[in-house]
Every structure is written in C-alpha cells, then in structure tokens.
Design an enzyme around this catalytic site. Structure first.
Site, PDB file in Angstrom:
ATOM      1  N   CYS A   1      -7.703   2.309  -0.303  1.00  0.00           N
ATOM      2  CA  CYS A   1      -6.565   2.709  -1.128  1.00  0.00           C
ATOM      3  C   CYS A   1      -6.943   2.863  -2.595  1.00  0.00           C
ATOM      4  O   CYS A   1      -6.414   3.735  -3.289  1.00  0.00           O
ATOM      5  CB  CYS A   1      -5.410   1.726  -0.971  1.00  0.00           C
ATOM      6  SG  CYS A   1      -5.838  -0.006  -1.282  1.00  0.00           S
TER       7      CYS A   1
ATOM      8  N   ASP B   1       2.652   6.515  -2.459  1.00  0.00           N
ATOM      9  CA  ASP B   1       1.881   5.549  -1.674  1.00  0.00           C
ATOM     10  C   ASP B   1       1.447   6.241  -0.384  1.00  0.00           C
ATOM     11  O   ASP B   1       2.283   6.608   0.448  1.00  0.00           O
ATOM     12  CB  ASP B   1       2.736   4.322  -1.372  1.00  0.00           C
ATOM     13  CG  ASP B   1       1.977   3.229  -0.633  1.00  0.00           C
ATOM     14  OD1 ASP B   1       0.853   3.483  -0.151  1.00  0.00           O
ATOM     15  OD2 ASP B   1       2.512   2.104  -0.529  1.00  0.00           O
TER      16      ASP B   1
ATOM     17  N   HIS C   1      -3.347  -4.128  -2.452  1.00  0.00           N
ATOM     18  CA  HIS C   1      -2.958  -2.749  -2.152  1.00  0.00           C
ATOM     19  C   HIS C   1      -2.916  -1.984  -3.468  1.00  0.00           C
ATOM     20  O   HIS C   1      -2.789  -2.580  -4.547  1.00  0.00           O
ATOM     21  CB  HIS C   1      -1.598  -2.700  -1.458  1.00  0.00           C
ATOM     22  CG  HIS C   1      -1.202  -1.327  -1.003  1.00  0.00           C
ATOM     23  ND1 HIS C   1      -2.026  -0.522  -0.260  1.00  0.00           N
ATOM     24  CD2 HIS C   1      -0.058  -0.598  -1.217  1.00  0.00           C
ATOM     25  CE1 HIS C   1      -1.432   0.628  -0.017  1.00  0.00           C
ATOM     26  NE2 HIS C   1      -0.241   0.612  -0.587  1.00  0.00           N
TER      27      HIS C   1
END
Length: 205
Positions: free
Chosen positions: A20, A90, A74
C-alpha cells in the site's frame, strides 16, 4: 459526487496487493505528472500505532459482514482541494473510490471508544510532494529470513530516495516529532480534515 476526480478509474491506478505504501507513492507520482497544480493539496496517510495492531473495517482483505481486518499499518491517499471537501482514495477499501472523508473515516475507523488502548489508531499525514522525495523502501520487510517473498513484489524497481535505501519504519512510527509530516490521534485527524460547510462559512466571516 462530481466526476472531476484525480483518478477517474481505480483500474487505471498502479496496484500491488500488500504494498500500500508504494501504491500511494504511485498515486502521488501520477498527480505530479498529470495534475501538478493539485499536488500541494494531496497527502499520503499512514495508519498504525505503537504495537502495530490497527483494526480497519470495509477492507477487501477483511472478514465477516463488516469486512474487518487488523493491519500492522495501512496507507491511503487524500485530496483536500477545498476546506469543506476532502476525498479519500483507498485502493484496498470496499467503499467507493473515492469516498468523502467523513464517510470513509466513519465506516473504516468507527470510534476508538469501543477499542482497547492498544488498538487505537494514529495517523501520520505527509504532504504528497514530501512523500515523493523522502519515501524509500528496498522491500526488505516483505522478505522471509530465507530471502523469499511473503507477497510478490511490484514489477517495477524499488522506490529509493537519494539519501536512504529503506526508511519505511520512519513513516509507520507514530511518535510525534519523529519522521516526516504530522501525527494525529483519530479525533485530531477528523478535526483537522473534516469541515462542515456551515463551519467554513462562519470561519470566513
């Protein structure tokens, strides 16, 4: 929602599962290349805590009806073009891409009140231009002791800065005063980036 987004289609975005931090770096890079005038309004946001156990809901990797998962950290992308308009992009959420800030925070993080202190979420918010310059990862965190990959890496070369080969830990760290950007609790994060239209109007009087 208007369709004038920085990234009209999620399919057009660079994405590799479990990377990510690099996915968001690529989003920042894309804005710099295609919409440079918007880069100053964009942020990379890391979510973690001291124990690296942060629950998030509405995640593709989540389980159950609420799609909850506990990550060590994250990263997502934010675009804050106006005081009362903040969008979250996201690539791992099951919510729309993008989602307005308030909806994203409400459904993804809910509240810290029902969680044990060790699961409280903290947020390191880094300006996109800073992230592009300072982020560096040789992907060592994704290798097993024998050198094999925990998850297959992106096909492009590692993202390395001119001064560091691996500084991912500085971004995941949630100690205020250490690392780039600013660190917020969940309530501070909401206070800084969620502005209701009537509040903005009052502040401008």
């Amino acid at each position: 929602m208007t369709t004038d987004f920085l990234f009209p289609k999620i399919a057009d975005c660079s994405y590799v599962s479990c990377y990510c931090e690099e996915n968001v770096w690529k989003l920042c890079e894309q804005v710099k290349r295609t919409r440079p005038e918007e880069l100053a309004k964009c942020y990379a946001v890391f979510v973690s805590n001291e124990g690296r156990t942060v629950p998030l809901w509405r995640q593709k990797a989540g389980r159950g009806d609420d799609q909850v998962v506990i990550w060590d950290y994250h990263v997502f992308f934010m675009h804050n073009p106006l005081p009362n308009r903040c969008l979250v992009f996201d690539l791992d959420t099951t919510l729309p891409f993008p989602t307005y800030f308030h909806k994203y925070v409400t459904e993804t993080f809910r509240s810290d009140l029902a969680l044990r202190p060790e699961h409280h979420r903290f947020f390191r918010v880094i300006p996109a231009d800073t992230y592009l310059i300072e982020f560096s990862s040789d992907r060592r965190h994704m290798r097993r002791p024998d050198g094999s990959w925990i998850k297959p890496p992106p096909s492009y070369p590692p993202i390395l800065s001119n001064t560091n080969t691996h500084c991912l830990g500085d971004f995941i760290c949630m100690s205020a005063g250490k690392g780039p950007g600013a660190v917020y609790s969940l309530s501070e994060f909401v206070h800084n980036f969620y502005k209701q239209p009537n509040m903005v109007a009052q502040n401008n009087k």
